[in-house]
Design a protein around this motif. Structure first.
Motif, PDB file in Angstrom:
ATOM      1  N   ASP A   1     -37.625 -34.739  65.608  1.00  0.00           N
ATOM      2  CA  ASP A   1     -36.551 -33.819  65.203  1.00  0.00           C
ATOM      3  C   ASP A   1     -36.916 -32.371  65.534  1.00  0.00           C
ATOM      4  O   ASP A   1     -36.080 -31.592  65.991  1.00  0.00           O
ATOM      5  N   MET A   2     -38.187 -32.034  65.290  1.00  0.00           N
ATOM      6  CA  MET A   2     -38.645 -30.666  65.628  1.00  0.00           C
ATOM      7  C   MET A   2     -38.421 -30.401  67.119  1.00  0.00           C
ATOM      8  O   MET A   2     -37.897 -29.355  67.516  1.00  0.00           O
ATOM      9  N   LEU A   3     -38.832 -31.378  67.947  1.00  0.00           N
ATOM     10  CA  LEU A   3     -38.775 -31.168  69.397  1.00  0.00           C
ATOM     11  C   LEU A   3     -37.329 -31.119  69.901  1.00  0.00           C
ATOM     12  O   LEU A   3     -37.002 -30.348  70.804  1.00  0.00           O
TER      13      LEU A   3
ATOM     14  N   ILE B   1     -17.637 -14.902  80.766  1.00  0.00           N
ATOM     15  CA  ILE B   1     -18.253 -14.931  79.428  1.00  0.00           C
ATOM     16  C   ILE B   1     -18.931 -16.280  79.240  1.00  0.00           C
ATOM     17  O   ILE B   1     -18.296 -17.333  79.401  1.00  0.00           O
ATOM     18  N   LEU B   2     -20.214 -16.237  78.939  1.00  0.00           N
ATOM     19  CA  LEU B   2     -20.945 -17.471  78.618  1.00  0.00           C
ATOM     20  C   LEU B   2     -21.227 -17.467  77.124  1.00  0.00           C
ATOM     21  O   LEU B   2     -21.852 -16.536  76.607  1.00  0.00           O
ATOM     22  N   VAL B   3     -20.766 -18.504  76.420  1.00  0.00           N
ATOM     23  CA  VAL B   3     -21.069 -18.618  74.991  1.00  0.00           C
ATOM     24  C   VAL B   3     -22.073 -19.750  74.819  1.00  0.00           C
ATOM     25  O   VAL B   3     -21.748 -20.933  74.985  1.00  0.00           O
ATOM     26  N   ASN B   4     -23.308 -19.391  74.518  1.00  0.00           N
ATOM     27  CA  ASN B   4     -24.352 -20.386  74.252  1.00  0.00           C
ATOM     28  C   ASN B   4     -24.274 -20.767  72.784  1.00  0.00           C
ATOM     29  O   ASN B   4     -24.863 -20.117  71.922  1.00  0.00           O
ATOM     30  N   ASN B   5     -23.525 -21.828  72.531  1.00  0.00           N
ATOM     31  CA  ASN B   5     -23.259 -22.252  71.161  1.00  0.00           C
ATOM     32  C   ASN B   5     -23.918 -23.591  70.823  1.00  0.00           C
ATOM     33  O   ASN B   5     -24.225 -23.844  69.656  1.00  0.00           O
ATOM     34  N   ALA B   6     -24.148 -24.436  71.823  1.00  0.00           N
ATOM     35  CA  ALA B   6     -24.707 -25.775  71.553  1.00  0.00           C
ATOM     36  C   ALA B   6     -25.999 -25.628  70.749  1.00  0.00           C
ATOM     37  O   ALA B   6     -26.874 -24.848  71.108  1.00  0.00           O
ATOM     38  N   GLY B   7     -26.083 -26.374  69.675  1.00  0.00           N
ATOM     39  CA  GLY B   7     -27.287 -26.277  68.864  1.00  0.00           C
ATOM     40  C   GLY B   7     -27.183 -27.169  67.654  1.00  0.00           C
ATOM     41  O   GLY B   7     -26.110 -27.685  67.340  1.00  0.00           O
ATOM     42  N   LEU B   8     -28.311 -27.338  66.995  1.00  0.00           N
ATOM     43  CA  LEU B   8     -28.319 -28.219  65.832  1.00  0.00           C
ATOM     44  C   LEU B   8     -29.565 -28.010  64.987  1.00  0.00           C
ATOM     45  O   LEU B   8     -30.572 -27.473  65.449  1.00  0.00           O
ATOM     46  N   ALA B   9     -29.434 -28.426  63.723  1.00  0.00           N
ATOM     47  CA  ALA B   9     -30.607 -28.585  62.856  1.00  0.00           C
ATOM     48  C   ALA B   9     -30.742 -30.074  62.607  1.00  0.00           C
ATOM     49  O   ALA B   9     -29.734 -30.771  62.450  1.00  0.00           O
TER      50      ALA B   9
END
Ligand code: NDP
Ligand code: 8X3
Length: 253
Positions: free
Chosen positions: A104-106, A83-91
């Motif tokens: 910040d956009m990039l 199982i791969l959980v692609n969770n890394a992320g941010l606003a």
């Protein structure tokens, strides 16, 4: 049967909660993220609470060579990923598009889209080869409902949904499931990161509303991963009780 679960962004918030949920379920977990000291703390906590193997690897998903090296190291040291959980992320930021900080956009594009596809590109082939696997991608209600000041973040999360759909189509002849999990407002360090460490502004986001907690999303991820072979949950949206769309929230003040 114990599975091996690779989670990106496992050093905090939803990713950390998912690591607990899967470890409690008896699954082996592989924690990744940029902050090694946070990963080590999560690993220590998991090992103290559950009788499972826990691995951690520092990984910045925006760095192509690093993604290739770390993912291949994980595959050879830990073994196949179920199982791969692609969770890394941010606003980052909440501004009108015309005023937005370009960096910040990039960074949002690099992390939320490029990072997800680079990691998946490394991990998916062994799932295809083994004819078995599940990819759980963390989208957002922001990917369904655009809101003021979040054009780019919303676009990245809409891209997560469409990438998931495309990967599901490309692996249709394999025993591989692809799920997009789309949470609404979840109280995590997310808003502090968004407002570049401004705690007071971050606190306002959760004022007057009973926001979702990271554990709520982790419960759903585990539910999605524990379905029988015939069941593929393609998309699932989880809102707070007082939330109707991404930013339509009833606040009791
Ligand atoms: P957190 O800030 O608590 O967690 C974000 C995680 O992403 C951290 O573990 C961080 O680890 C990791 N991360 C960020 N950039 C990178 C990078 N370049 N490489 C590797 N890892 C990275 O927020 P959440 O838990 O709330 O967010 C998790 C996911 O959930 C995100 O994709 C977010 O967009 C999504 N989401 C959040 C919602 C919310 O309301 N909180 C709602 C809907 C979706 P490190 O800093 O150690 O690298
Ligand atoms: C993060 C939650 O409300 O900013 O995806 O869209 S929100």
């Amino acid at each position: 049967m114990s599975r091996t679960v690779l989670i990106t962004g496992a050093s905090s918030g939803i990713g950390e909660a998912m690591a607990h949920a899967f470890a409690k379920n008896g699954d082996k977990v592989v924690l990744t993220g940029r902050r090694l000291e946070r990963l080590e703390a999560v690993k220590t906590d998991l090992e103290a609470k559950y009788q499972v193997s826990v691995y951690d690897y520092p990984l910045d998903v925006t760095k192509k060579e690093m993604v290739e090296t770390v993912c291949q190291t994980i595959l050879s040291e830990v073994g196949p990923i179920d199982i791969l959980v692609n969770n890394a992320g941010l606003a980052l930021g909440l501004d009108k598009f015309q005023d937005y900080a370009v960096e910040d956009m990039l960074t949002m594009l690099d992390t939320n889209i490029k990072g997800l596809l680079l990691v998946t590109r490394q991990i998916l082939p062994q799932m295809v080869e083994r004819n078995s696997g599940h990819i759980i991608n963390i989208g957002s209600t922001a990917g369904i409902y655009a809101y003021a000041g979040a054009a780019v973040y919303s676009a990245t999360k809409a891209a997560v949904k469409v990438l998931s759909d495309g990967i599901r189509i490309d692996t249709i002849d394999k025993d591989i499931k692809v799920t997009t999990l789309q949470p609404g407002i979840v109280e995590t360090p997310f808003s502090q990161i968004r407002f570049h460490g401004n705690k007071e502004r971050a606190e306002q986001v959760y004022k007057g509303v009973e926001a979702l907690q990271a554990e709520d999303i982790a419960d759903v991820a585990l539910y999605v991963a524990n379905q029988p072979r015939r069941v593929q949950i393609s998309d699932i949206t989880i809102m707070a009780n007082q939330q109707a769309t991404g930013f339509t929230i009833h606040r009791e003040v």
